[in-house]
Design a protein around this motif. Structure first.
Motif, mmCIF file in Angstrom:
data_model
loop_
_atom_site.group_PDB
_atom_site.id
_atom_site.type_symbol
_atom_site.label_atom_id
_atom_site.label_comp_id
_atom_site.label_asym_id
_atom_site.label_seq_id
_atom_site.Cartn_x
_atom_site.Cartn_y
_atom_site.Cartn_z
ATOM 1 N N ARG A 397 -2.732 0.088 1.268
ATOM 2 C CA ARG A 397 -3.221 -0.885 0.808
ATOM 3 C C ARG A 397 -2.515 -1.059 2.511
ATOM 4 N N TYR A 403 -7.460 -1.583 -2.413
ATOM 5 C CA TYR A 403 -6.850 -0.876 -2.684
ATOM 6 C C TYR A 403 -5.638 -1.412 -4.298
ATOM 7 N N ASN A 405 -3.007 -3.094 -5.843
ATOM 8 C CA ASN A 405 -1.638 -2.488 -6.337
ATOM 9 C C ASN A 405 -1.987 -1.077 -7.330
ATOM 10 N N ARG A 406 -2.992 -0.465 -6.859
ATOM 11 C CA ARG A 406 -3.098 0.643 -7.567
ATOM 12 C C ARG A 406 -2.357 1.870 -7.376
ATOM 13 N N PRO A 407 -1.889 2.008 -8.349
ATOM 14 C CA PRO A 407 -1.040 3.283 -7.242
ATOM 15 C C PRO A 407 -0.613 4.047 -6.354
ATOM 16 N N ASN A 408 -0.065 4.044 -5.149
ATOM 17 C CA ASN A 408 -0.019 5.198 -4.294
ATOM 18 C C ASN A 408 -0.446 6.513 -4.702
ATOM 19 N N THR A 412 -5.187 8.491 -8.001
ATOM 20 C CA THR A 412 -5.827 7.561 -7.364
ATOM 21 C C THR A 412 -6.731 6.648 -6.626
ATOM 22 N N ALA A 413 -6.030 7.861 -5.398
ATOM 23 C CA ALA A 413 -6.234 7.672 -4.219
ATOM 24 C C ALA A 413 -7.596 8.268 -4.402
ATOM 25 N N GLU A 415 -9.750 9.341 -6.517
ATOM 26 C CA GLU A 415 -10.302 9.147 -7.019
ATOM 27 C C GLU A 415 -11.433 7.308 -6.867
ATOM 28 N N TYR A 416 -10.572 6.126 -5.799
ATOM 29 C CA TYR A 416 -10.836 5.970 -5.465
ATOM 30 C C TYR A 416 -11.663 5.708 -4.228
ATOM 31 N N THR A 419 -15.573 6.991 -5.839
ATOM 32 C CA THR A 419 -15.667 5.973 -6.979
ATOM 33 C C THR A 419 -16.940 5.306 -5.275
#
Ligand SMILES: Nc1nc2c(ncn2[C@@H]2O[C@H](COP(=O)(O)OP(=O)(O)OP(=O)(O)O)[C@@H](O)[C@H]2O)c(=O)[nH]1
Ligand SMILES: [Mg+2]
Length: 471
Positions: A397, A403, A405-408, A412-413, A415-416, A419
């Motif tokens: 972030r 990005y 507050n998504r888990p770092n 998660t990253a 998939e982010y 997408t």
């Protein structure tokens, strides 16, 4: 040369128009006496002309068939993406999969690039240390610690190391010059080197690849570097283990590229007199591609033998306009996006985040009409580096505010980013093509070979569906 001109050279003076001109000549000559002497000679000539014309038609048909078969046997694949995204590394993986013997043969010639990468890394460390020691105490964030401007002992030690490394550093120029023929671009050994072109969409002529790394001068420069490396290896190790360097690496003030890190960690092996680069070394070397380099590979499938033409391009912004000359008949396009680069900026434009640049580039490519028939494969590359950065606590972030507050963490990253790249494709792909996506670590041979097999299968299936099976 066109088909017609080639045939007309084989049969001088007898082009497709020959028979028609003979017939009209006969008619005009016939007006004087009903049966002129010229008519007597004319008929065999007309017959010969007709036969020649038939021959030509037959030749043309054969040539068209040959071309059709050839184009059905040929699969054109382009590797696209920004600089350092891993295109050339993927090309080496293709070579490893389909023609490992060729990689085996060229292995020794990669020595010069390995040495050049190592020396560049050593020079970078010394330059960064210079800068660090030159900072005033106010600018220095860890003034209380050792190894900064306050650490006079460290400065003297580095000064001594630098003095001993000067003979090695001084070789960088000659190695680079041999790799680039003294000008600012470098080609690969296999295939052809296409010189950089201006921003037009026309095909330019090609020139054969320059076997730079095997030239006599390159061999001399390589042997000299090997000799000096043998004499300075302990100094390089002392520098690499020095506390000032450790501090800078921890504080992320010193960033070395993948090749530099790999070769510094293996310097003892590199300094052996009989050193030959391993496959891992060849995959790690960094050699910038300039222009468009064509590589041919023979690919055997159950449906027959195919020639894969792989086009590896230079990824810097100034080189991108030259890509489109190759777009019109491309079967598949493999786009590489290094998702580890969220905290990096383009070398050619330090204000542009590298992920942002990759997204924009993919969007541009998806909307290019010349590529409407090409299959699209997206490789989200350098996942190993992404994982390491996140484990080291680098916050996405900080560089990409959306990005949030998504888990770092890695999943998660990953998939982010996936997408976002899929959205970039969907937004602009007016041709509604499917985008095949894989996460990759291009240095992992086993994993990449599986992906190459699967991507290859996909490309071949579509190619066969479009052109039919080979007879
Ligand atoms: N750690 C890691 N390094 C990679 C990966 N893929 C490529 N590299 C390294 O990244 C560097 C750049 O890779 P290249 O293949 O030369 O990049 P490129 O896209 O061809 O770059 P240009 O020719 O400048 O357009 C090389 O040192 C590679 O070894 C990966 O997945 N992980
Ligand atoms: Mg390259």
């Amino acid at each position: 040369m066109s088909d017609l001109s080639r045939i007309s050279r084989r049969l001088p003076g007898r082009t497709r128009t020959t028979s028609r001109s003979v017939i009209s000549w006969k008619c005009s000559d016939d007006t004087s006496s009903g049966l002129s002497s010229s008519q007597f000679h004319q008929e065999p000539t007309a017959e010969a002309a007709r036969r020649a014309s038939d021959l030509i038609d037959e030749d043309l048909k054969k040539e068209a068939l040959r071309r059709q078969t050839e184009s059905r046997k040929e699969v054109k694949v382009m590797l696209l993406g920004q600089a350092e995204s891993g295109k050339s590394t993927l090309q080496k993986q293709f070579q490893l999969y389909h023609a490992s013997h060729a990689l085996e043969v060229e292995r020794p010639s990669w020595r010069i690039v390995v040495y050049a990468n190592l020396i560049k890394a050593v020079r970078t460390i010394l330059e960064e240390l210079d800068y660090e020691f030159s900072l005033s105490l106010d600018e220095y964030p860890w003034a209380s610690e050792d190894s900064g401007p306050t650490d006079v002992a460290a400065q003297n030690e580095v000064l001594e190391l630098r003095r001993n490394l000067l003979p090695l550093i001084s070789l960088e120029g000659s190695l680079s010059s041999e790799l680039s023929e003294g000008v600012a671009f470098v080609g690969q050994r296999r295939g052809k080197l296409f010189p950089p072109r201006r921003a037009t969409c026309t095909r330019a002529s090609t020139r054969p690849v320059t076997e730079l790394r095997d030239s006599a001068n390159a061999v001399i420069a390589t042997n000299r570097a090997a000799q000096v490396l043998g004499m300075t290896v302990h100094v390089i190790e002392a520098l690499w283990r020095h506390r000032s360097v450790e501090h800078m690496l921890l504080a992320r003030k010193l960033r070395l590229d993948e090749s530099g890190l790999h070769f510094l960690n293996q310097v003892q092996r590199l300094a052996q007199p009989d050193y030959i680069p391993s496959t891992d070394d060849v995959l790690h070397v960094r050699l910038q591609t300039i222009g468009v380099v064509e590589h041919s590979l023979k690919v055997n499938t159950v449906a027959g033998s195919y020639i894969w033409k792989i086009y590896d391009v230079g990824g810097t912004r100034s080189q991108r306009p030259a890509w489109c000359s190759y777009f019109d008949d491309v079967n598949a396009l493999i786009f590489l996006a290094p998702i580890s680069a969220f905290d990096q900026y383009l070398e050619e434009d330090p204000l542009t985040n590298r992920i942002h640049d990759s997204l924009q580039l993919l969007t541009t490519i998806c909307s290019n009409k010349l590529l409407k028939n090409a299959q699209l494969v997206l490789l989200l590359n350098k996942t190993d580096i992404l994982r390491k950065k996140l484990e080291a606590g680098v916050q996405i972030r900080q560089y990409i505010t959306s990005y949030g507050n998504r888990p770092n963490n890695f999943s998660t990253a990953a998939e982010y980013f996936r997408t976002h790249f899929l959205a970039a494709h969907q937004k602009k792909d007016v041709f509604q093509r499917k985008l095949y996506v894989h996460f990759t670590t291009m240095l992992d041979v086993q994993a990449t070979q599986i992906i190459i097999a699967s991507v290859g299968d996909l490309i071949m299936r579509k190619h066969i569906a479009q052109t039919g099976l080979l007879m």
